[in-house]
Design a protein around this motif. Structure first.
Motif, PDB file in Angstrom:
ATOM      1  N   UNK A   1      -0.299   0.004   1.625  1.00 51.88           N
ATOM      2  CA  UNK A   1      -0.089  -0.607   0.308  1.00 51.88           C
ATOM      3  C   UNK A   1       1.399  -0.887   0.079  1.00 51.88           C
ATOM      4  N   UNK A   2       2.216   0.114   0.410  1.00 52.28           N
ATOM      5  CA  UNK A   2       3.657  -0.049   0.237  1.00 52.28           C
ATOM      6  C   UNK A   2       4.186  -1.179   1.118  1.00 52.28           C
ATOM      7  N   UNK A   3       3.742  -1.175   2.380  1.00 54.79           N
ATOM      8  CA  UNK A   3       4.203  -2.225   3.300  1.00 54.79           C
ATOM      9  C   UNK A   3       3.753  -3.600   2.795  1.00 54.79           C
ATOM     10  N   UNK A   4       2.525  -3.642   2.250  1.00 54.68           N
ATOM     11  CA  UNK A   4       2.004  -4.901   1.713  1.00 54.68           C
ATOM     12  C   UNK A   4       2.850  -5.392   0.560  1.00 54.68           C
ATOM     13  N   UNK A   5       3.233  -4.444  -0.332  1.00 56.06           N
ATOM     14  CA  UNK A   5       4.038  -4.836  -1.491  1.00 56.06           C
ATOM     15  C   UNK A   5       5.410  -5.328  -1.056  1.00 56.06           C
ATOM     16  N   UNK A   6       5.968  -4.657  -0.052  1.00 54.22           N
ATOM     17  CA  UNK A   6       7.266  -5.087   0.483  1.00 54.22           C
ATOM     18  C   UNK A   6       7.133  -6.485   1.088  1.00 54.22           C
ATOM     19  N   UNK A   7       6.012  -6.714   1.795  1.00 51.93           N
ATOM     20  CA  UNK A   7       5.787  -8.031   2.413  1.00 51.93           C
ATOM     21  C   UNK A   7       5.663  -9.117   1.341  1.00 51.93           C
TER      22      UNK A   7
END
Ligand SMILES: [Zn+2]
Length: 449
Positions: A88-94
């Motif tokens: 989720x965090x990586x997705x938000x960063x992306x």
């Protein structure tokens, strides 16, 4: 020190018990299944204690073995959740980085690992939008409406999509639904006010504008101007409905709110003339001329003085000039009224004074007109017209967002539909690039004489 004392104390108790037991010898005999065991009481006591210890150890071992599957399950669940949140965090960063493929991949991963639809749905929608898949994003946003904790976010997503697609009717409905959920959200109040104003719902827009100012979504000064424009539009609406009293009172309120706002003063003056109050109308124009001299006000003043002969009008226009004697607009207004009255000397004098302050296309055209009217000097007129053609465009009512030029002021841009977007400034686009009928004032109106 305390630990040493404590150890000595414990040792003393053990020694005391041992001595106590040695001093009281006795025997324990067991006869069981043909075995006969006889031992001292102390040894039997030690054996008993050892047996208890072994039993306790065995119990703990069995319990640990029985609990293992549950622990393994819990551990793997925790790991799954951890991986889900990481995705989720990586997705938000992306999403923040504009990396659409990673955002979508991480959204899917988080969705599979986490049982948190509110979080993953938003990420999925944003990832879909990033990839340009508005339809998928719309599905996610719509699904978010079913849960109270995500309904507002879903509405926000749908509202943004509707505005982007230019569907103002849908956007207005969504914004009103969102306001019902969270009535004091600043960005929402600002958006709703804009949508209401663009749709011509002036009364509703006025109410929302008030709320938006209170919520800090719109600065007070901007809010005052927006309100002035809303009042003017209400005045136009009343006039269309044949209610001249309310048309006049709305225009009066607009002028009172912003005495320096040219469209309000010009409109009020015209309505006052129509209502048979030319003296009040003249005062309104003079008051605003002092704050912001403007060609529209000069036109309104000419209408106020319509009943007078040309020479008297020139005399009365001097009253206007006295409000702002050093302003270029004052001299242009005087020059034009003098041209009408065929007072060539006075016209030339004011044109020269205006030229000394600020040359402009409009001014060159007036010089050409003077040469033609006074001396029938076509060659001199052509010279002035050549200068006019080479001069930068005159200021006009120009829309801030779309740069379209309107020949008259209005609350809504006729080109892009923006509300309160017209400013008096030189357009930056060439007139040929604009819509027909959007030509600048100086080109559209034959010098408004
Ligand atoms: Zn526009």
């Amino acid at each position: 020190m305390i630990r040493a004392l404590w150890f000595i104390l414990k040792l003393a108790v053990v020694i005391a018990i041992a001595i106590w037991l040695i001093e009281r010898p006795g025997t324990v005999s067991v006869n069981w299944l043909g075995y006969a065991i006889e031992t001292s009481f102390t040894v039997a006591l030690l054996i008993g204690l050892a047996a208890l210890g072994i039993a306790a150890l065995g119990y703990r071992l069995i319990r640990a073995i029985l609990r293992t599957p549950g622990r393994v399950r819990r551990h793997s669940r925790a790991r799954k959740r951890e991986r889900g949140y990481r995705a989720l965090t990586q997705g938000m960063v992306a999403v923040a980085a504009g990396d659409a493929p990673t955002a979508r991949k991480m959204a899917r991963k988080a969705d599979g690992l986490l049982n948190e639809p509110p979080l993953t749905m938003l990420l999925s929608a944003q990832a879909a939008q990033l990839q340009g898949d508005e339809r998928a994003a719309k599905e996610y946003f719509t699904a978010m409406l079913d849960r109270p904790e995500t309904a507002f976010l879903g509405l926000r997503g749908l509202l943004t999509q509707a505005i982007k697609a230019g569907d103002r009717v849908e956007a207005l409905q969504l914004a009103r639904k969102a306001r019902a959920l969270q009535p004091n959200t600043p960005w929402l109040l600002g958006t709703l006010y804009d949508l209401e104003a663009r749709s011509g719902d002036w009364a509703a827009a006025e109410g929302t504008l008030q709320q938006a100012i209170q919520a800090g979504a719109i600065p007070t000064e901007d809010g005052r101007r927006h309100r002035t424009v809303l009042l003017l539009e209400r005045s136009f609406e009343s006039e269309r409905r044949g209610r001249s009293d309310s048309a006049l009172s709305h225009a009066q309120s607009a002028h009172d709110l912003m005495p320096g706002f040219v469209p309000a003063a010009a409109r009020l003056a015209r309505l006052q003339v129509a209502a048979g109050k030319p003296k009040a109308a003249a005062k309104v124009v003079e008051r605003t001329w002092r704050l912001s001299p403007h060609p529209d006000l000069a036109d309104a003043y000419r209408e106020v003085l319509n009943g007078y002969d040309p020479l008297t009008r020139v005399k009365l226009f001097e009253k206007l000039l006295n409000q702002a004697p050093k302003h270029v607009e004052s001299h242009i207004a005087l020059a034009r009224i003098a041209l009408e009255a065929q007072l060539w000397g006075e016209a030339r004098d004011h044109l020269n004074r205006a030229l000394a302050i600020e040359p402009s296309r409009r001014l060159y055209r007036l010089f050409a007109e003077l040469e033609r009217s006074e001396r029938q000097d076509e060659a001199a007129a052509r010279d002035w017209m050549a200068k006019a053609a080479a001069a930068p465009a005159d200021p006009a009512w120009t829309c801030d967002p779309c740069n379209a030029v309107s020949h008259a002021w209005g609350g809504l841009c006729g080109h892009c539909g923006a509300f309160d977007s017209l400013d008096w400034k030189a357009p930056t686009l060439a007139p040929s690039l604009m819509e027909p009928g959007d030509a600048p004032v100086a080109l559209a109106k034959p010098s408004a004489a």
